[in-house]
Design an enzyme around this catalytic site. Structure first.
Site, short mmCIF file in Angstrom:
data_model
loop_
_atom_site.label_atom_id
_atom_site.label_comp_id
_atom_site.label_asym_id
_atom_site.label_seq_id
_atom_site.Cartn_x
_atom_site.Cartn_y
_atom_site.Cartn_z
N HIS A 162 17.50 19.20 -9.16
CA HIS A 162 17.65 20.36 -10.04
C HIS A 162 19.12 20.43 -10.45
CE1 HIS A 162 16.35 24.87 -10.69
NE2 HIS A 162 16.86 24.32 -11.77
N ASP A 191 22.26 29.34 -19.51
CA ASP A 191 21.76 28.53 -18.40
C ASP A 191 22.97 27.91 -17.69
OD1 ASP A 191 20.33 26.74 -16.72
OD2 ASP A 191 18.70 26.60 -18.15
N ASN A 192 23.12 26.61 -17.75
CA ASN A 192 24.20 25.94 -17.02
C ASN A 192 25.54 26.04 -17.75
OD1 ASN A 192 22.74 24.85 -14.69
ND2 ASN A 192 21.62 23.70 -16.25
#
Length: 305
Positions: A49, A219-220
């Site tokens: 992940h 998100d990231n």
């Protein structure tokens, strides 16, 4: 100096073993190269992940390169630490970290060769849908100090990406001459559309500095090591992710001066899903911008001068 980007396969969403790749962005024609895993590591249940890397020497990757990977075997959470051998495209497994406080890990950011911050994006599988849809804030950030895990910050709706800005130095650690450590830590809250900016204390606790409000769901987070700018993969329509709608739109944000009182937020890419669906990450090097997605594909873009 070689610059590289690491990428985890997204098949973890379907609980299928997924590979890890690296891409040399200084190459004339960059092509993904798959890592092999060292013998003794159970690759059959390897579902990567979030990922992060730590370099003992910022100018020499031949040794002292460490890869941290969030792994979800059997729908559980743990963190794997590998040593990277770029010459043979090999990941040599060093350690598996399991802890009850690492219960639903989404992302990690390496601080030393053996320590990291991590985000738990929700509290439990049984309450996850309620946590996303209701105004609950049960998500948190933890710190693993090479031996134990502690909660360092709570109160997130859905803590997702985490990264840091390297600006200070620690005294010598073991056999390391010097180790760069973060002055700021950035955490994305996907549900509340916010980037949380924290100052890292000497004891690795986090002091809130400010919150950057966005009009999309981050998100990231990738930090440009040259400028300190943030590059963030985003999903404009969170409900499409939650309910697995067929076509998911994408967006990429560029944030300059993120740790200042006046950060500048620019949308540098947006698509309705016809080209790229559910952008989850964006990493810049030179004129390259590499975009990753949750369950779609990866795209390498050329930035305008």
């Amino acid at each position: 100096m070689r610059n590289f980007t690491l990428s985890a396969g997204n098949e973890h969403l379907f609980h299928i073993s997924a590979p890890l790749y690296w891409l040399d962005l200084n190459a004339e024609d960059p092509q993904p190269k798959a890592f092999s895993l060292s013998s003794g590591f159970d690759a059959s249940n390897f579902n990567p992940h979030g990922i992060s890397y730590f370099l003992e020497d910022q100018d020499d990757y031949s040794e002292g390169a460490h890869l941290f990977v969030v792994n979800h075997p059997f729908q559980k959470s743990q963190v794997e630490i590998f040593e990277i051998d770029f010459e043979f495209n090999m990941l040599m497994h060093q350690k598996t970290i399991k802890d009850e406080l690492l219960h639903h890990v989404n992302d990690v950011v390496a601080i030393t060769p053996t320590s990291f911050y991590g985000t738990n994006d929700h509290y439990s599988d049984g309450t996850m849908l309620f946590e996303v849809l209701l105004p609950l804030k049960l998500s948190d950030v933890v710190f693993y100090n090479s031996t134990t895990t502690v909660i360092v910050k709570t109160g997130f709706g859905f803590a997702n990406g985490i990264s840091h800005q390297m600006e200070s130095e620690l005294p010598p650690l073991s056999n390391l001459d010097h180790v760069l450590v973060p002055l700021y830590v950035y955490v994305s809250d996907m549900k509340t559309s916010e980037i949380h900016v924290f100052r890292k204390n000497e004891d690795f606790t986090l002091e809130p500095e400010r919150i950057i409000a966005l009009n999309t769901h981050p998100d990231n987070i990738e930090v440009d090591r040259t400028t300190g700018d943030l590059w963030i993969g985003c999903s404009p329509e969170l409900w499409k992710l939650v309910f697995a709608v067929d076509v998911i739109s994408s967006e990429v944000l560029h944030i300059e001066n993120a740790s200042s009182l006046e950060p500048t937020v620019t949308s540098v890419y947006a698509n309705n899903g016809s080209v790229l669906q559910g952008t989850s990450s964006a990493a810049r090097h030179g004129h390259h911008l590499l975009l990753g997605t949750i369950i779609h594909r990866t795209m390498l873009c050329t930035l305008a001068e």
